[in-house]
Design a protein around this motif. Structure first.
Motif, PDB file in Angstrom:
ATOM      1  N   ALA A  35       0.816  -1.212   0.000  1.00  0.00           N
ATOM      2  CA  ALA A  35       0.000   0.000   0.000  1.00  0.00           C
ATOM      3  C   ALA A  35       0.854   1.268   0.000  1.00  0.00           C
ATOM      4  CB  ALA A  35      -0.938   0.004   1.203  1.00  0.00           C
ATOM      5  N   GLN A  36       2.160   1.117   0.097  1.00  0.00           N
ATOM      6  CA  GLN A  36       3.050   2.268   0.115  1.00  0.00           C
ATOM      7  C   GLN A  36       3.305   2.770  -1.314  1.00  0.00           C
ATOM      8  OE1 GLN A  36       4.447   3.723   3.132  1.00  0.00           O
ATOM      9  NE2 GLN A  36       2.612   2.544   3.695  1.00  0.00           N
ATOM     10  N   PRO A  37       3.729   4.026  -1.464  1.00  0.00           N
ATOM     11  CA  PRO A  37       4.050   4.536  -2.800  1.00  0.00           C
ATOM     12  C   PRO A  37       5.079   3.642  -3.487  1.00  0.00           C
ATOM     13  CG  PRO A  37       4.043   6.312  -1.194  1.00  0.00           C
ATOM     14  CD  PRO A  37       3.916   5.037  -0.417  1.00  0.00           C
ATOM     15  N   LEU A  38       5.054   3.666  -4.815  1.00  0.00           N
ATOM     16  CA  LEU A  38       5.928   2.790  -5.595  1.00  0.00           C
ATOM     17  C   LEU A  38       7.402   3.032  -5.277  1.00  0.00           C
ATOM     18  CD1 LEU A  38       6.116   0.624  -7.767  1.00  0.00           C
ATOM     19  CD2 LEU A  38       6.138   2.442  -9.502  1.00  0.00           C
ATOM     20  N   GLU A  39       7.769   4.310  -5.069  1.00  0.00           N
ATOM     21  CA  GLU A  39       9.180   4.584  -4.792  1.00  0.00           C
ATOM     22  C   GLU A  39       9.621   3.974  -3.461  1.00  0.00           C
ATOM     23  OE1 GLU A  39       6.855   8.453  -3.910  1.00  0.00           O
ATOM     24  OE2 GLU A  39       6.914   6.856  -5.441  1.00  0.00           O
ATOM     25  N   VAL A  40       8.712   3.882  -2.489  1.00  0.00           N
ATOM     26  CA  VAL A  40       9.041   3.250  -1.214  1.00  0.00           C
ATOM     27  C   VAL A  40       9.255   1.754  -1.425  1.00  0.00           C
ATOM     28  CG1 VAL A  40       8.178   2.678   1.092  1.00  0.00           C
ATOM     29  CG2 VAL A  40       7.862   4.985   0.160  1.00  0.00           C
ATOM     30  N   GLN A  41       8.362   1.122  -2.205  1.00  0.00           N
ATOM     31  CA  GLN A  41       8.511  -0.306  -2.482  1.00  0.00           C
ATOM     32  C   GLN A  41       9.821  -0.585  -3.216  1.00  0.00           C
ATOM     33  OE1 GLN A  41       4.926  -2.329  -4.007  1.00  0.00           O
ATOM     34  NE2 GLN A  41       3.825  -0.374  -3.674  1.00  0.00           N
ATOM     35  N   GLN A  42      10.165   0.283  -4.177  1.00  0.00           N
ATOM     36  CA  GLN A  42      11.401   0.098  -4.917  1.00  0.00           C
ATOM     37  C   GLN A  42      12.614   0.263  -4.008  1.00  0.00           C
ATOM     38  OE1 GLN A  42      10.973   3.016  -8.009  1.00  0.00           O
ATOM     39  NE2 GLN A  42       9.856   1.621  -9.382  1.00  0.00           N
ATOM     40  N   ALA A  43      12.582   1.280  -3.146  1.00  0.00           N
ATOM     41  CA  ALA A  43      13.701   1.504  -2.224  1.00  0.00           C
ATOM     42  C   ALA A  43      13.880   0.317  -1.285  1.00  0.00           C
ATOM     43  CB  ALA A  43      13.469   2.785  -1.425  1.00  0.00           C
ATOM     44  N   ALA A  44      12.758  -0.251  -0.820  1.00  0.00           N
ATOM     45  CA  ALA A  44      12.834  -1.393   0.093  1.00  0.00           C
ATOM     46  C   ALA A  44      13.439  -2.608  -0.590  1.00  0.00           C
ATOM     47  CB  ALA A  44      11.440  -1.716   0.623  1.00  0.00           C
ATOM     48  N   THR A  45      13.029  -2.872  -1.832  1.00  0.00           N
ATOM     49  CA  THR A  45      13.567  -4.042  -2.528  1.00  0.00           C
ATOM     50  C   THR A  45      15.033  -3.847  -2.873  1.00  0.00           C
ATOM     51  OG1 THR A  45      12.708  -3.144  -4.623  1.00  0.00           O
ATOM     52  CG2 THR A  45      11.342  -4.755  -3.475  1.00  0.00           C
ATOM     53  N   LEU A  46      15.392  -2.625  -3.274  1.00  0.00           N
ATOM     54  CA  LEU A  46      16.804  -2.363  -3.568  1.00  0.00           C
ATOM     55  C   LEU A  46      17.659  -2.516  -2.309  1.00  0.00           C
ATOM     56  CD1 LEU A  46      16.591   0.693  -5.995  1.00  0.00           C
ATOM     57  CD2 LEU A  46      17.485  -1.581  -6.526  1.00  0.00           C
ATOM     58  N   LYS A  47      17.128  -2.066  -1.180  1.00  0.00           N
ATOM     59  CA  LYS A  47      17.868  -2.215   0.073  1.00  0.00           C
ATOM     60  C   LYS A  47      18.056  -3.680   0.418  1.00  0.00           C
ATOM     61  CE  LYS A  47      19.108   0.633   2.171  1.00  0.00           C
ATOM     62  NZ  LYS A  47      20.443   1.288   2.189  1.00  0.00           N
ATOM     63  N   ARG A  48      17.025  -4.491   0.158  1.00  0.00           N
ATOM     64  CA  ARG A  48      17.169  -5.926   0.418  1.00  0.00           C
ATOM     65  C   ARG A  48      18.240  -6.534  -0.473  1.00  0.00           C
ATOM     66  NH1 ARG A  48      11.583  -8.271  -0.721  1.00  0.00           N
ATOM     67  NH2 ARG A  48      12.788 -10.204  -0.727  1.00  0.00           N
ATOM     68  N   VAL A  49      18.239  -6.176  -1.744  1.00  0.00           N
ATOM     69  CA  VAL A  49      19.271  -6.694  -2.661  1.00  0.00           C
ATOM     70  C   VAL A  49      20.662  -6.287  -2.175  1.00  0.00           C
ATOM     71  CG1 VAL A  49      20.208  -6.545  -4.996  1.00  0.00           C
ATOM     72  CG2 VAL A  49      17.736  -6.754  -4.660  1.00  0.00           C
ATOM     73  N   GLN A  50      20.780  -5.015  -1.788  1.00  0.00           N
ATOM     74  CA  GLN A  50      22.081  -4.508  -1.329  1.00  0.00           C
ATOM     75  C   GLN A  50      22.538  -5.240  -0.078  1.00  0.00           C
ATOM     76  OE1 GLN A  50      21.992  -0.487   0.181  1.00  0.00           O
ATOM     77  NE2 GLN A  50      24.164  -0.137  -0.244  1.00  0.00           N
ATOM     78  N   LEU A  51      21.646  -5.458   0.872  1.00  0.00           N
ATOM     79  CA  LEU A  51      22.022  -6.107   2.121  1.00  0.00           C
ATOM     80  C   LEU A  51      22.314  -7.593   1.933  1.00  0.00           C
ATOM     81  CD1 LEU A  51      19.586  -4.311   4.601  1.00  0.00           C
ATOM     82  CD2 LEU A  51      22.069  -4.055   4.436  1.00  0.00           C
ATOM     83  N   TRP A  52      21.571  -8.253   1.031  1.00  0.00           N
ATOM     84  CA  TRP A  52      21.905  -9.657   0.740  1.00  0.00           C
ATOM     85  C   TRP A  52      23.291  -9.754   0.108  1.00  0.00           C
ATOM     86  CZ3 TRP A  52      20.089 -13.555   3.064  1.00  0.00           C
ATOM     87  CH2 TRP A  52      18.748 -13.670   3.410  1.00  0.00           C
ATOM     88  N   GLU A  53      23.629  -8.786  -0.759  1.00  0.00           N
ATOM     89  CA  GLU A  53      24.965  -8.781  -1.358  1.00  0.00           C
ATOM     90  C   GLU A  53      26.026  -8.582  -0.284  1.00  0.00           C
ATOM     91  OE1 GLU A  53      28.136  -8.806  -4.050  1.00  0.00           O
ATOM     92  OE2 GLU A  53      26.072  -9.544  -4.199  1.00  0.00           O
ATOM     93  N   TYR A  54      25.767  -7.655   0.622  1.00  0.00           N
ATOM     94  CA  TYR A  54      26.701  -7.432   1.728  1.00  0.00           C
ATOM     95  C   TYR A  54      26.862  -8.708   2.551  1.00  0.00           C
ATOM     96  CZ  TYR A  54      28.264  -5.992   6.369  1.00  0.00           C
ATOM     97  OH  TYR A  54      28.933  -5.903   7.556  1.00  0.00           O
ATOM     98  N   LEU A  55      25.726  -9.358   2.860  1.00  0.00           N
ATOM     99  CA  LEU A  55      25.770 -10.565   3.672  1.00  0.00           C
ATOM    100  C   LEU A  55      26.533 -11.675   2.962  1.00  0.00           C
ATOM    101  CD1 LEU A  55      24.677 -11.372   6.451  1.00  0.00           C
ATOM    102  CD2 LEU A  55      22.720 -12.405   5.292  1.00  0.00           C
TER     103      LEU A  55
END
Length: 254
Positions: A35-55
């Motif tokens: 239900a959040q704006p599209l840019e929030v959803q995109q930022a959240a998914t990008l952050k997950r990708v970034q953190l999985w890469e870090y991990l």
């Protein structure tokens, strides 16, 4: 983001220092952000990708350390192969080298990670060892120079009345005299060396201007010679270290 989206289960998200659990939670509760704006959803998914890469990078660093510890304890590559999910000792060795690429950088201006090949890692490790050896030599040489710096500067101060001086020479002699009794730390040694170099430059300039030796006695000449020799050794060492660093960039010869 999950708090702002009023995710009803957000209290169950693991703490900040439990990254794996937090990422698994975010994956399972991705619907909470719909239900959040599209840019929030995109930022959240990008952050997950970034953190999985870090991990992923962190796990490879720690696994590489575990392999190093296993090898130091006498574990053979044939024993490590099944633990590393490969079928042959050579594959375990190559995988271990590839994992080390995560924490090694190349020589490009932006210092990218090295290519994930055993050959690239070996080259990076060789270059790193050469750089570390050059750094150790530089530190040892600096320590030896520091041990000589105080007596050389003290001797010059003792012979100051037997030196041809002008305002510049007197200024730097006073700076040396002020810092000399307190020379204990590396920073203080650096200051002393800077003042001594400046005074030697002033003496050299004065000697050329007056067209006569600035040392008026044999004792003063010996003190000045010792200071100039120490300065020359430091300059030569910098040139040697620069050459060694340049050699570290050369390719491995067969």
């Amino acid at each position: 983001m999950h708090e702002n989206a009023e995710d009803p289960d957000v209290e169950r998200m693991p703490a900040d220092d439990e990254l794996f659990g937090a990422l698994v939670y975010a994956e399972k509760h991705v619907q909470a952000l719909r239900a959040q704006p599209l840019e929030v959803q995109q930022a959240a998914t990008l952050k997950r990708v970034q953190l999985w890469e870090y991990l992923r990078e962190q796990t490879e660093i720690h696994q590489a350390r575990a392999v190093d510890d296993a090898r130091a304890a006498g574990v053979q590559w044939i024993e490590l192969a099944p633990a590393m999910a490969v079928s042959a000792p050579s594959a375990a060795y190559n995988k271990a080298k590839r994992m080390k690429a995560v924490k090694l950088t190349d020589e490009t201006p932006r210092a990218h990670h090295v290519r994930r090949t055993p050959e690239a890692v070996l080259e990076a490790e060789r270059r790193l060892m050469l750089e570390q050896a050059a750094e150790r030599r530089a530190q040892e040489a600096a320590q030896r120079r520091h041990e000589l710096l105080v007596p050389v500067a003290t001797r010059l101060l003792e012979e100051r009345e037997a030196l041809l001086r002008d305002d510049d020479v007197d200024y730097w002699l006073e700076e040396i005299q002020a810092v000399l009794p307190h020379c204990r730390t590396p920073l203080q040694m650096v200051s002393l060396k800077r003042y001594l170099d400046a005074m030697l430059r002033a003496l050299t300039k004065l000697e050329k201007h007056r067209a006569r030796p600035v040392a008026l006695t044999e004792e003063a000449r010996l003190a000045l010679t010792a200071a100039l020799e120490l300065q020359r050794e430091a300059r030569d060492r910098r040139e040697v270290d620069s050459s060694a660093n340049a050699d570290a960039t050369l390719p491995i010869t067969p």
